[in-house]
Design a protein around this motif. Structure first.
Motif, PDB file in Angstrom:
ATOM      1  N   PHE A 231       0.823  -1.218   0.000  1.00  0.00           N
ATOM      2  CA  PHE A 231       0.000   0.000   0.000  1.00  0.00           C
ATOM      3  C   PHE A 231       0.859   1.271   0.000  1.00  0.00           C
ATOM      4  CE2 PHE A 231      -3.492  -2.682   2.149  1.00  0.00           C
ATOM      5  CZ  PHE A 231      -4.037  -2.995   0.914  1.00  0.00           C
ATOM      6  N   LEU A 288      -9.435   6.120  -4.344  1.00  0.00           N
ATOM      7  CA  LEU A 288      -8.271   5.239  -4.275  1.00  0.00           C
ATOM      8  C   LEU A 288      -7.185   5.866  -3.404  1.00  0.00           C
ATOM      9  CD1 LEU A 288      -6.719   2.727  -5.202  1.00  0.00           C
ATOM     10  CD2 LEU A 288      -6.012   4.007  -7.237  1.00  0.00           C
ATOM     11  N   LEU A 292      -5.900   4.007   0.005  1.00  0.00           N
ATOM     12  CA  LEU A 292      -4.508   3.611   0.230  1.00  0.00           C
ATOM     13  C   LEU A 292      -3.946   4.245   1.495  1.00  0.00           C
ATOM     14  CD1 LEU A 292      -3.165   3.814  -3.440  1.00  0.00           C
ATOM     15  CD2 LEU A 292      -3.338   1.751  -2.035  1.00  0.00           C
ATOM     16  N   HIS A 302      -7.030  -5.217   3.185  1.00  0.00           N
ATOM     17  CA  HIS A 302      -7.599  -5.185   1.836  1.00  0.00           C
ATOM     18  C   HIS A 302      -8.212  -3.822   1.547  1.00  0.00           C
ATOM     19  CE1 HIS A 302      -7.316  -9.578   1.937  1.00  0.00           C
ATOM     20  NE2 HIS A 302      -7.975  -9.540   3.089  1.00  0.00           N
ATOM     21  N   ILE A 303      -8.228  -3.476   0.270  1.00  0.00           N
ATOM     22  CA  ILE A 303      -9.062  -2.381  -0.234  1.00  0.00           C
ATOM     23  C   ILE A 303     -10.010  -3.023  -1.237  1.00  0.00           C
ATOM     24  CG2 ILE A 303      -9.130  -0.217  -1.514  1.00  0.00           C
ATOM     25  CD1 ILE A 303      -6.280   0.331  -0.532  1.00  0.00           C
ATOM     26  N   TYR A 305     -13.146  -2.559  -3.832  1.00  0.00           N
ATOM     27  CA  TYR A 305     -14.010  -1.690  -4.631  1.00  0.00           C
ATOM     28  C   TYR A 305     -15.254  -2.480  -5.019  1.00  0.00           C
ATOM     29  CZ  TYR A 305     -11.241   2.510  -5.546  1.00  0.00           C
ATOM     30  OH  TYR A 305     -10.595   3.706  -5.437  1.00  0.00           O
ATOM     31  N   ILE A 334      -3.893  -7.068  -7.598  1.00  0.00           N
ATOM     32  CA  ILE A 334      -5.207  -6.481  -7.896  1.00  0.00           C
ATOM     33  C   ILE A 334      -6.098  -7.558  -8.507  1.00  0.00           C
ATOM     34  CG2 ILE A 334      -6.459  -4.699  -9.161  1.00  0.00           C
ATOM     35  CD1 ILE A 334      -3.846  -3.077  -9.223  1.00  0.00           C
ATOM     36  N   ILE A 367      -5.937  -5.735  -3.187  1.00  0.00           N
ATOM     37  CA  ILE A 367      -7.007  -4.926  -3.780  1.00  0.00           C
ATOM     38  C   ILE A 367      -7.954  -5.840  -4.531  1.00  0.00           C
ATOM     39  CG2 ILE A 367      -7.559  -3.082  -5.430  1.00  0.00           C
ATOM     40  CD1 ILE A 367      -4.887  -1.803  -4.786  1.00  0.00           C
ATOM     41  N   SER A 396     -10.928  -4.258   6.295  1.00  0.00           N
ATOM     42  CA  SER A 396     -10.721  -3.726   4.951  1.00  0.00           C
ATOM     43  C   SER A 396     -11.247  -2.300   4.846  1.00  0.00           C
ATOM     44  CB  SER A 396     -11.452  -4.592   3.906  1.00  0.00           C
ATOM     45  OG  SER A 396     -11.035  -5.931   3.947  1.00  0.00           O
TER      46      SER A 396
END
Length: 674
Positions: A231, A288, A292, A302-303, A305, A334, A367, A396
Motif C-alpha cells: 500500500f 483510491l 490507500l 484489503h481495499i 471496490y 489487484i 485490492i 478492509s
C-alpha cells in the motif's frame, strides 16, 4: 497406521490427517485474529475432520475410485465432539449462556463445512431445526458413539494431547464470551450480529480447510502479502502520477482540491463515510488515494471496490491497474472478480496463474474489484464457495461506487451487513456517488449507522455548481403537446446535432431502442457511428471504446445508460466454444467395451401442435451403447414406447396474447421491479 486426510490425483502422494488439521488450525487462527477470536476459529479447524480417524473413512480414501465422493460422513464427529466437550468444560449454569451459544455456533460450522447450502438452520420455515435433527440423529446411533470415542482417542494420540486440547478449548470459550459481551452492547442489532459472527467463524473454517487442501493439491506454498509495503508503494506511485496532472483549468483545479481533501480525511478513525464528488470530479482516483492512505494508517489488509455494473468495473479496474502497476493488463496484487473474468484452476497453470486464481476463491488479495452482486453473495448466497470469502471482507477499506444503484429490496440486508462490518468487522466504508441515497433515514427497516460527520468533501453545494455543465431541454414536445419520438425522428435529431456540434452522445433506456436508432442513424451518417451496449462481449466493447476518438471518456462513464437493462433472460450472444471433431476419427474410450445398458429413458416429448392430438405425450426407450455408440431412433420409430401425460390443447399465438419486450420493460419499470 498412517491416517490420510487427502490424496493427490494421479499420484501416490498423500497428506496426513495430522498435517491437515494443524495447517488448517494455523490458517484459521490467522483469519480469526481479526475479530480477536483466533482460538475460536482455530479449534473449529483443529477438529473439523476428526471423523477421518474412523476406519470406515480410511478404507474409503484408500479406495476412493470405487466409492462415491462424500459417501462417508466425517463432519458429524468433530461437531458432536466439540458440543460435548464444551458442555464438559463449561462452568456456566445450564441453559442459555455464552458457552452454550458458542457450542452451537462452533459445532454447526463443523457440521456444515461440506454442506452445499451453507450453515444448517437452527429453525427453518417449517418450524423444524435441521441443526438439532443432525445432533439427534447422531445421539441415537450407538455405533457412532463408539466410533466417536475411538476417533477422539486417536486424535489425542496423533494430533494434540487431551490436556493441551482442553487448555486450547477453554481459551476459545473465553474469547467467545468476551466477544459476546461486546455484542450485547448493541441490543437492537444483537441477533443480526450473532448471525454474522456465526458466518464469520464458518467462513474462516471453510477457507482454512480449502486453502490447505488446494495448496497440497497444487504443490504450492501460501502467498504471504506484505500489505503495508504494497500500500505504501502504491500510495507513492499514485501521488507521483497525480502531481503530473494538468492544473491549468478551473475544473482540474477543483478535482485536485477534492483529491487533497480525501487525502486529509484519511486520518479519521474507521467509520461509514460519504464521498459525494460531483460527476466528472475524479472520484475513482480520489477514493483510491483515500483508501490507500487510510489502509496504511490503520494497517488494513484489503481495499475492496464494489460497483454495480460489470462495464463500470472493467474501466475502473483498467484505470487502477494502469495507475498502480504501470500496465492496464498487470493484475499483480489487484483481483478483478466478476462473471466475465473468473477462471477455473488447473494443474497446468503457472505459479502466477495459480496465485491469482486461488485469490479468486477467497479474495485474499490486497485490492479486490467486484460487483455489488458478488459482494452480497459473500454472506447471503448459498454455497460454501461464496461464504468462504466473507471473512476477507473484514479489516478492509470498502469503497462502494455508484451506491445509489443498489436495488431497493436489498437495502435492509445491505445496511445490516455494513453496520456489522463497521462496528464489529473493523472496516472503514466509503459510499461514493454524486447523489447520496438516504440509507440512514429510512421510514422502516434497519438504518445505516453513519459516522458523526460523514461527509468527506466540504462545501458540497459550491462543488456541484463548479461541475454543472449540462443543460436539459425537453424535445418531446410538438406544437405544445406531448409527443413520443419515433425511431426516425430521434435519428434525424441526433444527425442534425452531430452536423452542428461535430459529435453527439445519445443515451437510451433499452438495448432494443439503442440498436434501432443506431441502425437508422447509420443510413444517413457520413462519419463514424459507434454503438455500446452490455449485449456486446467485453473484448468487443473494449475495442469499440478504443476506436472512439471524440468524447470517449464520457461514453465510457455513460455506457450503462445505453442498454444496461438486459432483459433477454437466459440468452447471450457469446457462447462457450466447443472444438469440432469428426465422428469415427480416433479411438474412443468405449470402442471395445461390452454393451452398456442405461435402462429406460425419456426420448422426447410429443406436443399437441406437433402430433395434432389434444394431449401432451412422452416417448420412452431402452438405451443401449454398443461399441461406444448410442444410436438414437427417429421420433416416429415404432419401437418407441408412447405414453399420454395429460390432456392439453395447442396454444394459438396472435398479437392479442403476446407482449412486446418494450411494453414488458415499461411495465416492470412502473412496478419498480427493475
Amino acid at each position: 497406521m498412517t491416517y490420510i486426510a487427502h490424496t493427490k490425483e494421479n499420484s501416490e502422494e498423500i497428506q496426513t490427517l495430522r498435517d491437515h488439521l494443524w495447517n488448517s488450525k494455523m490458517y484459521a487462527e490467522k483469519y480469526g485474529d481479526i475479530l480477536g477470536i483466533p482460538h475460536v476459529t482455530g479449534v473449529a479447524a483443529l477438529v473439523h475432520d476428526l471423523g477421518k480417524y474412523r476406519q470406515e473413512f480410511q478404507k474409503y480414501i484408500r479406495h476412493s475410485e470405487k466409492a462415491k465422493k462424500g459417501s462417508v460422513d466425517h463432519s458429524s464427529f468433530g461437531a458432536v465432539f466439540l458440543k460435548e466437550k464444551v458442555k464438559e468444560l463449561s462452568q456456566q449454569p445450564e441453559g442459555f449462556s455464552a458457552d452454550s451459544l458458542f457450542a452451537e455456533i462452533i459445532s454447526n460450522a463443523v457440521f456444515s463445512h461440506h454442506n452445499s447450502l451453507g450453515l444448517k438452520d437452527y429453525l427453518n420455515a417449517r418450524l423444524k431445526s435441521p441443526y438439532y435433527e443432525r445432533v439427534e440423529k447422531f445421539d441415537i446411533d450407538p455405533e457412532k458413539k463408539i466410533e466417536l470415542k475411538q476417533a477422539e482417542s486417536l486424535f489425542y494420540q496423533e494430533t494434540m494431547a487431551e490436556n493441551d486440547f482442553n487448555i486450547y478449548l477453554k481459551t476459545a470459550m473465553r474469547e467467545f464470551s468476551q466477544l459476546f459481551k461486546e455484542l450485547l452492547k448493541d441490543q437492537d442489532g444483537l441477533l443480526d450480529n450473532l448471525y454474522y459472527v456465526g458466518q464469520f467463524i464458518y467462513s474462516c473454517l471453510l477457507d482454512a480447510d480449502r486453502t490447505d487442501t488446494s495448496l497440497f493439491s497444487f504443490g504450492k506454498s501460501a502467498t504471504e502479502y506484505q500489505y503495508d509495503e504494497i500500500f505504501e508503494q502504491y500510495y507513492g506511485k499514485l501521488l507521483n502520477s497525480i502531481s503530473k496532472f494538468d492544473q491549468s483549468t478551473k475544473i482540474n483545479q477543483a478535482r485536485s482540491e477534492m483529491s487533497d481533501e480525501c487525502d486529509a480525511f484519511a486520518d479519521q478513525a474507521d467509520g461509514i463515510y460519504r464521498l459525494s464528488i460531483p460527476t466528472g470530479g475524479g472520484k475513482t482516483l480520489a477514493s483510491l488515494r483515500y483508501g490507500l492512505k487510510h489502509a496504511i494508517k490503520t494497517k488494513k489488509k484489503h481495499i475492496i471496490y464494489v460497483l454495480p455494473y460489470i462495464t463500470i468495473i472493467e474501466q475502473n479496474a483498467e484505470v487502477i491497474r494502469n495507475m498502480l502497476n504501470g500496465n492496464s493488463k498487470n493484475t499483480t496484487n489487484i483481483l478483478e472478480f466478476h462473471s466475465n473474468v473468473s477462471n477455473d484452476l488447473t494443474e497446468d497453470d503457472t505459479e502466477v496463474e495459480k496465485t491469482v486464481r486461488l485469490a479468486e476463491d477467497n479474495w485474499d488479495s490486497p485490492i479486490v474489484i467486484t460487483t455489488t452482486v458478488q459482494f452480497l453473495n459473500c454472506i447471503y448466497a448459498k454455497s460454501t464457495v461464496n461464504r468462504r470469502r466473507f471473512h476477507n471482507l473484514c479489516d478492509s477499506v470498502i469503497i462502494f461506487d455508484e451506491v445509489q444503484k443498489l436495488p431497493l429490496k436489498t437495502i435492509a440486508m445491505f445496511n445490516k451487513l455494513l453496520n456489522f462490518l463497521s462496528n464489529i468487522g473493523k472496516c472503514d466504508i466509503v459510499l461514493c456517488t454524486a447523489t447520496q441515497p438516504a440509507f440512514d433515514n429510512l421510514s422502516s427497516g434497519t438504518l445505516l449507522k453513519l459516522a458523526g460527520k460523514p461527509e468527506m468533501i466540504s462545501n458540497l453545494s459550491s462543488r456541484i455548481q463548479q461541475f454543472k455543465r449540462v443543460k436539459i431541454i425537453d424535445r418531446t414536445k410538438k406544437d405544445g403537446a406531448d409527443h413520443q419520438l419515433t425511431v426516425t425522428e430521434a435519428a434525424e435529431m441526433i444527425l442534425e446535432a452531430a452536423r452542428a456540434q461535430g459529435s453527439v452522445l445519445a443515451i437510451f433506456n433499452t438495448i432494443s431502442a439503442t440498436e434501432r436508432v443506431f441502425n437508422e442513424i447509420k443510413k444517413g451518417a457520413q462519419d463514424y457511428v459507434y454503438i455500446l451496449t452490455t449485449r456486446m462481449c467485453p473484448e468487443h466493447r473494449k475495442k469499440a471504446i478504443e476506436e472512439i476518438k471524440k468524447h470517449y471518456a464520457i461514453m465510457k462513464r455513460c455506457i450503462e445508460k445505453g442498454g444496461r437493462r438486459d432483459i433477454f433472460l437466459g440468452t447471450r450472444e457469446c457462447q462457450g466454444y466447443v472444438e469440432p471433431c469428426k465422428f469415427g476419427e480416433g479411438e474412443s474410450f468405449y470402442d471395445n467395451s461390452d454393451d452398456r445398458l442405461f435402462g429406460t429413458m425419456v426420448h422426447g416429448i410429443d406436443y399437441p401442435d406437433e402430433t395434432g392430438r389434444d394431449e401432451l405425450g412422452v416417448r420412452l426407450w431402452n438405451v443401449v451403447m454398443k461399441q461406444g455408440v448410442i444410436e438414437f431412433p427417429r421420433p416416429d420409430d415404432e419401437t418407441l414406447v408412447r405414453r399420454s401425460l395429460h390432456k392439453l390443447k395447442a396454444k394459438q399465438f396472435s398479437l392479442s396474447n403476446i407482449e412486446s419486450v418494450d411494453a414488458l420493460y415499461a411495465e416492470l419499470l412502473k412496478e419498480g421491479d427493475l
